[in-house]
Design an enzyme around this catalytic site. Structure first.
Site, PDB file in Angstrom:
ATOM      1  N   SER A   1      -2.123   3.400  -8.939  1.00 19.85           N
ATOM      2  CA  SER A   1      -1.053   2.850  -8.118  1.00 19.85           C
ATOM      3  C   SER A   1       0.309   3.094  -8.768  1.00 19.85           C
ATOM      4  O   SER A   1       0.698   4.249  -8.964  1.00 19.85           O
ATOM      5  CB  SER A   1      -1.316   1.361  -7.863  1.00 19.85           C
ATOM      6  OG  SER A   1      -0.526   0.888  -6.804  1.00 19.85           O
TER       7      SER A   1
ATOM      8  N   ASP B   1      -6.869   2.763   2.285  1.00 22.51           N
ATOM      9  CA  ASP B   1      -5.700   2.444   1.470  1.00 22.51           C
ATOM     10  C   ASP B   1      -4.544   3.287   1.977  1.00 22.51           C
ATOM     11  O   ASP B   1      -4.678   4.516   2.096  1.00 22.51           O
ATOM     12  CB  ASP B   1      -6.002   2.769  -0.006  1.00 22.51           C
ATOM     13  CG  ASP B   1      -4.817   2.532  -0.928  1.00 22.51           C
ATOM     14  OD1 ASP B   1      -3.804   1.977  -0.483  1.00 22.51           O
ATOM     15  OD2 ASP B   1      -4.917   2.904  -2.118  1.00 22.51           O
TER      16      ASP B   1
ATOM     17  N   HIS C   1      -7.649  -0.244  -1.841  1.00 18.94           N
ATOM     18  CA  HIS C   1      -6.749  -0.158  -2.986  1.00 18.94           C
ATOM     19  C   HIS C   1      -7.296  -0.999  -4.152  1.00 18.94           C
ATOM     20  O   HIS C   1      -7.915  -2.033  -3.958  1.00 18.94           O
ATOM     21  CB  HIS C   1      -5.367  -0.678  -2.577  1.00 18.94           C
ATOM     22  CG  HIS C   1      -4.287  -0.370  -3.561  1.00 18.94           C
ATOM     23  ND1 HIS C   1      -3.802   0.896  -3.742  1.00 18.94           N
ATOM     24  CD2 HIS C   1      -3.608  -1.171  -4.427  1.00 18.94           C
ATOM     25  CE1 HIS C   1      -2.866   0.871  -4.671  1.00 18.94           C
ATOM     26  NE2 HIS C   1      -2.724  -0.363  -5.111  1.00 18.94           N
TER      27      HIS C   1
END
Length: 274
Positions: free
Chosen positions: A105, A218, A248
């Site tokens: 991320s 995601d 995610h």
């Protein structure tokens, strides 16, 4: 034997051991958390498994967080941490030609940015980048050909409402509408800085070999797959995985979902081939 003589002998012995023991590969990991949170503890098990699989050294980095330390603080922390590892490879017993970086991320954003800066600065030398559902464009920054649409996701009628909530991450938006990003970016113009929005880089040629991993449900999967194509088009050896059924932050669920272990195995396999 005098203390001085013994000290010299010990140093010579230590140097001999360093020369004789095979140098290990290294992996430097940046945790996610939207630039304002997250922790080394969240990804600790992922890093431990990776260290076991590669029989190498994994550095699980802690770095400055926004809003107290906005861009470029965390980015600089991570770049200079990797440079430190590279510059002191012998002391750590690692092979300077086999240092990889990665993150998930926001950490994936940092890993890609560190590779970009390392290419421009000529140091440190990075063998491979592993970008796990990375955020590679921010707010309204985008390039020609980039699209973000709900139609990219297959949704059954009974799960439609749940999936819509999962895929909102990473959609084009105004900076002020994005709480995490607004805390990280203090100057709106930094949105268009390639170290923040990686897909805006003038060139992606010459970047390290790459593994990208996205989750099926995601919003950042669109970032992941578009950036993989940018790298491939620039001649970078790139492998992109889409993990079915995942959302995610799935690497935080090691031991609960097999996809996380599979990703570790794929990374380790690639590192053995460096």
């Amino acid at each position: 034997m005098s203390g001085i003589g013994k000290s010299v002998l010990d140093k010579n012995k230590a140097a001999w051991f360093r020369r004789c023991i095979p140098k290990r590969p290294a992996f430097v990991f940046f945790h996610g958390g939207g630039w304002i949170g997250g922790s080394v503890y969240t990804v600790e098990n992922f890093c431990k498994l990776l260290a076991e699989l590669i029989d190498g050294v994994v550095f699980n980095l802690d770095y400055s967080l926004a809003p107290e330390k906005p861009f470029p603080n965390g980015f600089n922390d991570n770049y200079y941490a990797v440079k430190h590892v590279y510059d002191h490879a012998e002391a750590y017993g690692i092979d300077p030609k086999k240092i990889s970086v990665g993150g998930d991320s926001a950490g994936g954003n940092y890993a890609a940015a560190v590779c970009l800066k390392a290419r421009e600065e000529g140091t440190p030398k990075i063998a491979m980048q592993v970008l796990i559902y990375p955020a590679v464009t921010q707010a309204d920054a985008m390039v020609e050909g980039y699209e973000c649409s709900e139609n990219f996701f297959e949704k059954s009628e009974e799960h439609k409402d749940i999936i819509n909530g999962l895929i909102s991450l990473g959609r084009p938006s105004k900076l002020e509408d994005y709480l995490f990003l607004g805390a990280y970016i203090s100057d709106k113009e930094d949105i268009y800085n390639p170290y923040v929005s990686l897909m805006l880089a003038e060139s992606h040629a010459g970047l390290p070999k790459a593994i990208l991993a996205g989750a099926e449900f995601d919003g950042l999967r669109i970032h992941t797959e578009f950036y993989a194509k940018q790298l491939q088009d620039a001649g970078v050896e790139t492998t992109c995985f889409r993990y079915k059924g995942m959302t995610h932050a799935f690497i935080d669920k090691l031991g609960h979902v097999p996809q996380t272990e599979n990703l570790c195995i794929e990374i380790a396999k690639a590192m053995r081939d460096l």
